[in-house]
Design a protein around this motif. Sequence first.
Motif, PDB file in Angstrom:
ATOM      1  N   SER A  52       0.821  -1.207   0.000  1.00 44.42           N
ATOM      2  CA  SER A  52       0.000   0.000   0.000  1.00 44.42           C
ATOM      3  C   SER A  52       0.856   1.258   0.000  1.00 44.42           C
ATOM      4  N   GLU A  53       1.934   1.253   0.803  1.00 41.87           N
ATOM      5  CA  GLU A  53       2.824   2.419   0.842  1.00 41.87           C
ATOM      6  C   GLU A  53       3.485   2.651  -0.509  1.00 41.87           C
ATOM      7  N   TRP A  56       1.124   4.440  -2.670  1.00 34.72           N
ATOM      8  CA  TRP A  56       1.049   5.848  -2.277  1.00 34.72           C
ATOM      9  C   TRP A  56       2.244   6.632  -2.820  1.00 34.72           C
ATOM     10  N   ILE A  60       0.575   9.338  -5.336  1.00 35.45           N
ATOM     11  CA  ILE A  60       0.102  10.524  -4.626  1.00 35.45           C
ATOM     12  C   ILE A  60       0.474  11.787  -5.400  1.00 35.45           C
ATOM     13  N   GLU A 106       7.602   7.686   4.868  1.00 43.32           N
ATOM     14  CA  GLU A 106       6.709   8.807   5.166  1.00 43.32           C
ATOM     15  C   GLU A 106       7.235  10.111   4.574  1.00 43.32           C
ATOM     16  N   ILE A 109       6.717  10.043   0.752  1.00 44.01           N
ATOM     17  CA  ILE A 109       5.321  10.282   0.384  1.00 44.01           C
ATOM     18  C   ILE A 109       4.996  11.771   0.507  1.00 44.01           C
ATOM     19  N   LEU A 217      -8.298  12.548  -2.244  1.00 43.42           N
ATOM     20  CA  LEU A 217      -7.384  11.758  -1.434  1.00 43.42           C
ATOM     21  C   LEU A 217      -8.116  10.830  -0.474  1.00 43.42           C
ATOM     22  N   TYR A 221      -7.677   6.805  -0.361  1.00 41.46           N
ATOM     23  CA  TYR A 221      -7.226   6.119   0.854  1.00 41.46           C
ATOM     24  C   TYR A 221      -8.092   4.890   1.114  1.00 41.46           C
ATOM     25  N   LYS A 224      -7.125   2.096  -1.285  1.00 42.59           N
ATOM     26  CA  LYS A 224      -5.848   1.496  -0.942  1.00 42.59           C
ATOM     27  C   LYS A 224      -5.946   0.641   0.323  1.00 42.59           C
ATOM     28  N   ALA A 415      -3.720   3.365  -9.059  1.00 40.76           N
ATOM     29  CA  ALA A 415      -4.268   2.919  -7.780  1.00 40.76           C
ATOM     30  C   ALA A 415      -5.110   1.662  -7.935  1.00 40.76           C
TER      31      ALA A 415
END
Length: 520
Positions: A52-53, A56, A60, A106, A109, A217, A221, A224, A415
């Motif tokens: 999932s990360e 992103w 994103i 983090e 992203i 977003l 989310y 995802k 996605a």
Amino acid sequence: MSTRSPEVPKASSREWLGLAVLALPCLLYSMDLTVLNLAVPKLSAALQPTGSELLWIVDIYGFVLAGALIPMGVLGDRVGRRRLLMIGAAAFGCASVLAAFAPSVETLIAARALLGLAAATLAPSTLSLLRSMFLDPKQRTFAIGVWIASFSAGGTIGPLVGGVLLQFFWWGSVFLINVPVMMLLLVVGPRLLPEFRNPQAGRPDISSAAFCIVAILTVVYGIKRIAEHGADWAAAASIVAGLLIGVVFLRRQRHLAEPFVDLDLFRRPAFSAALMINIVGFFVAFGSFLLIAQYFQLVIGLSPLAAGLWSAPSGVAFVTGAMLTPRIVNHVRPSRLIAICFVIAAVGFGLLTQTGTEHDLAVVATAYVIFSIGLAPVFTLASDLIVSTAPPERAGAAAGISEMSSELGGALGIALLGSVVTLMYRGTMAGAVVGNLSGGAAEAARGTLAGALSVAEVLHEPLGAVLIHVSRSAFVEAFQAAALASTAIALIAAAATALFLDRRPQRSPDIPAISKETES
């Protein structure tokens, strides 16, 4: 066809030099949508993101970009298009440095989100400047052609440059190519680009901008979360909340004197149809771009440079298709040509369903070329229909909506198709050899193909070889399912286009003149 007075001034050498300057951010705009695909394997090994990360990190940029395009276009009317372009270029350069040296998932992203926000200043500003700099219709048509070609060139150059950098440097190097180009833009832009702003533009509505971005977003989310954890109440609540925020955004536009999105545009059938065509085309294209990049490196085992070289023919095919479109459309109706090209794209996606775990490099590369040359006229004609069906005073807004639909469709493709692959891969791996591994190693192997290959490197034979074979087979099976979905979507789009988009709307006259300011 609209006529123009002979007094319309021709562009000078300054405008033509300015066109070259405006092509620079457009190159980077599309390069950042494609260059990261090649860095995924090295990035995954270094930062070890979850499935999932990883999604992103990749998409994103496109989602923030899509959500901010219209607000940034309105802001450019208020503060000046050149000024906004310079601010965006500076922010893009700074965010690129942050992404290149990101120490954690983090941080990366967040940096990619900032890159998307900065990139949202580029397309509206550059297109608005072009329309104002080139008043002669023939010169402006050529200038916009160069503008469009620069995006295609960026998509072609991105994998090549990224492949070279990844061959010799770490994954973050793909972001540093943005810095010198943006520095050049900041130096020469104020000297060659005039300033334009609309003196009658109202104050931008910050609440509408926030609603637009948050709605997109929040929905993503939820999607995802389903891909990572399965359907649960948190995912459902996120999707419902995003849709409700979207409704609030749309209702707000009806009560604003100067809305971000003029909802009357969507009452024009050709406009709405072309918008959906654009979204669907970018959906199947960008979802496939990411998966093919991973297939080249993780399944076939190509180096980043070799993967970039094998991706280059598809970029050439895309540019060729876009350049041939104006000639072909003189002999074939746009609606019919769009339908035919969707069928051609479906043939390419269908060919991808025949791939295996090895020795299929030529098959994948050929399929890549076929669906690229098929989708290029779709994008060109859809953009033309979106702008030409809008009334003259709304042409700028229509262009912003066109760009937003492109980025939204591409990000949704990454996605949703990426989520399909993740779900199928995890499902297949759950009952496979990973059951014999320790908890951490098993979870890494279940999460992504890159994680499985990383675990296999430290395993003793024959378990390592078995894990490589099983994980690659699981990815290919999911890859084939995503290609089959793209084939079906392209065929449905072809049928819908042939049935409902039965005539080409008349080209709208040029947008009204706006005030021009030249700043020293």
